[in-house]
Design a protein around this motif. Structure first.
Motif, PDB file in Angstrom:
ATOM      1  N   GLY A 167     -18.760  -0.062 -14.147  1.00 56.59           N
ATOM      2  CA  GLY A 167     -17.575  -0.978 -14.848  1.00 56.59           C
ATOM      3  C   GLY A 167     -17.751  -1.058 -16.055  1.00 56.59           C
ATOM      4  N   ALA A 209      -8.162   3.792  -5.971  1.00 59.41           N
ATOM      5  CA  ALA A 209      -8.841   3.126  -6.873  1.00 59.41           C
ATOM      6  C   ALA A 209      -8.329   2.370  -7.964  1.00 59.41           C
ATOM      7  CB  ALA A 209      -9.694   4.450  -7.718  1.00 59.41           C
ATOM      8  N   THR A 210      -8.445   0.959  -8.165  1.00 59.71           N
ATOM      9  CA  THR A 210      -7.682   0.165  -8.966  1.00 59.71           C
ATOM     10  C   THR A 210      -8.282  -0.569 -10.069  1.00 59.71           C
ATOM     11  OG1 THR A 210      -6.308  -0.228  -6.827  1.00 59.71           O
ATOM     12  CG2 THR A 210      -5.890  -1.733  -8.574  1.00 59.71           C
ATOM     13  N   THR A 233      -2.001  -3.592 -14.011  1.00 59.36           N
ATOM     14  CA  THR A 233      -2.846  -3.262 -12.758  1.00 59.36           C
ATOM     15  C   THR A 233      -2.373  -1.631 -12.620  1.00 59.36           C
ATOM     16  OG1 THR A 233      -2.510  -5.163 -11.512  1.00 59.36           O
ATOM     17  CG2 THR A 233      -3.519  -3.349 -10.396  1.00 59.36           C
ATOM     18  N   GLN A 250     -14.283  -4.011 -13.341  1.00 53.91           N
ATOM     19  CA  GLN A 250     -14.825  -3.228 -12.171  1.00 53.91           C
ATOM     20  C   GLN A 250     -13.472  -2.493 -11.788  1.00 53.91           C
ATOM     21  OE1 GLN A 250     -18.211  -3.125 -12.089  1.00 53.91           O
ATOM     22  NE2 GLN A 250     -17.942  -1.401 -10.830  1.00 53.91           N
ATOM     23  N   ALA A 303     -12.618  -0.033   2.272  1.00 55.86           N
ATOM     24  CA  ALA A 303     -14.080   0.140   2.237  1.00 55.86           C
ATOM     25  C   ALA A 303     -14.755   1.343   2.893  1.00 55.86           C
ATOM     26  CB  ALA A 303     -14.336  -1.315   2.917  1.00 55.86           C
ATOM     27  N   THR A 312     -12.056  -1.253  -8.449  1.00 55.02           N
ATOM     28  CA  THR A 312     -11.910  -1.272  -6.779  1.00 55.02           C
ATOM     29  C   THR A 312     -11.525  -0.366  -6.132  1.00 55.02           C
ATOM     30  OG1 THR A 312      -9.965  -2.701  -7.149  1.00 55.02           O
ATOM     31  CG2 THR A 312     -12.029  -3.954  -7.252  1.00 55.02           C
ATOM     32  N   TYR A 313     -12.331   0.083  -5.074  1.00 55.39           N
ATOM     33  CA  TYR A 313     -12.001   1.169  -4.087  1.00 55.39           C
ATOM     34  C   TYR A 313     -11.598   0.537  -2.620  1.00 55.39           C
ATOM     35  CZ  TYR A 313     -14.437   3.598  -7.860  1.00 55.39           C
ATOM     36  OH  TYR A 313     -15.002   3.904  -8.928  1.00 55.39           O
ATOM     37  N   GLN A 314     -10.467   1.150  -2.254  1.00 52.39           N
ATOM     38  CA  GLN A 314     -10.192   0.948  -0.992  1.00 52.39           C
ATOM     39  C   GLN A 314      -9.487   2.071  -0.162  1.00 52.39           C
ATOM     40  OE1 GLN A 314      -9.702  -1.997   0.347  1.00 52.39           O
ATOM     41  NE2 GLN A 314     -10.779  -2.778  -1.416  1.00 52.39           N
TER      42      GLN A 314
END
Length: 187
Positions: free
Chosen positions: A40, A96-97, A164, A47, A53, A49-51
């Motif tokens: 990050g 990826a956000t 975002t 950072q 998980a 974030t990845y979804q």
């Protein structure tokens, strides 16, 4: 004979206006902030974030990933790897956000056009504040070369403020797709 007239306050006023202009221009200049896929940006406390998980793997430690990269050519030696499998799609999008405050964003991935090991089909869709703003498609052609720091999305005309950004790998009506996210830069 005419005597030159004194212009005492004028040089000071000119200097003051010039300094004021420089200060305003300096304050308005953009600063690029880099957000690494793994680390990050600690200075800005940002950072990615990845979804969902477990669907994105840190590539440098991934033993089951087909892509094996030269870590010396990757930003900070790290990347995130995910594959959208068309014949076994995930129950939710591979995303990826990043939330950021800025006026521009640039997304860098590693791409390949290999036909196998890995299957180098790129099919990414980009969203800004939940609105689709672009797509990156790069089909395989058999070339196994990796291209590092490859700009897959660039947008320098975002209204100032908090936003975002979301990268989505693959799509329900598409083929298997590989995404190797390296880093994101915003201004």
């Amino acid at each position: 004979m005419l005597q030159p007239q004194s212009r005492g306050p004028l040089p000071f006023a000119t200097l003051f206006i010039t300094l004021l202009f420089v200060a305003i221009a300096s304050a308005a200049s953009l600063v690029n902030i880099t957000v690494d896929d793994t680390f990050g940006n600690p200075q800005e406390n940002l950072q990615i974030t990845y979804q969902p998980a477990g669907a994105w793997s840190p590539g440098e430690d991934c033993t089951s990933c087909a892509a094996h990269l030269d870590t010396t050519q990757v930003h900070n030696g790290t990347w995130h790897d995910t594959t959208y499998l068309a014949d076994n799609p995930p129950s939710s999008p591979l995303t990826a956000t990043l939330t950021f405050d800025g006026v521009a964003i640039y997304v860098y991935c590693i791409v390949t056009r290999a036909s196998t090991n890995p299957f180098g089909n790129s099919d990414m869709t980009f969203y800004l504040d939940d609105v689709e703003v672009g797509r990156f498609l790069l089909p395989p052609n058999g070339d196994p070369t990796y291209r590092y720091s490859y700009p897959v999305y660039a947008n320098a005309s975002i209204p100032s403020g908090q936003h975002t950004f979301m990268l989505v790998n693959g799509r329900s009506d598409g083929q298997t797709a590989l995404a190797l996210l390296d880093y994101i830069v915003f201004s």
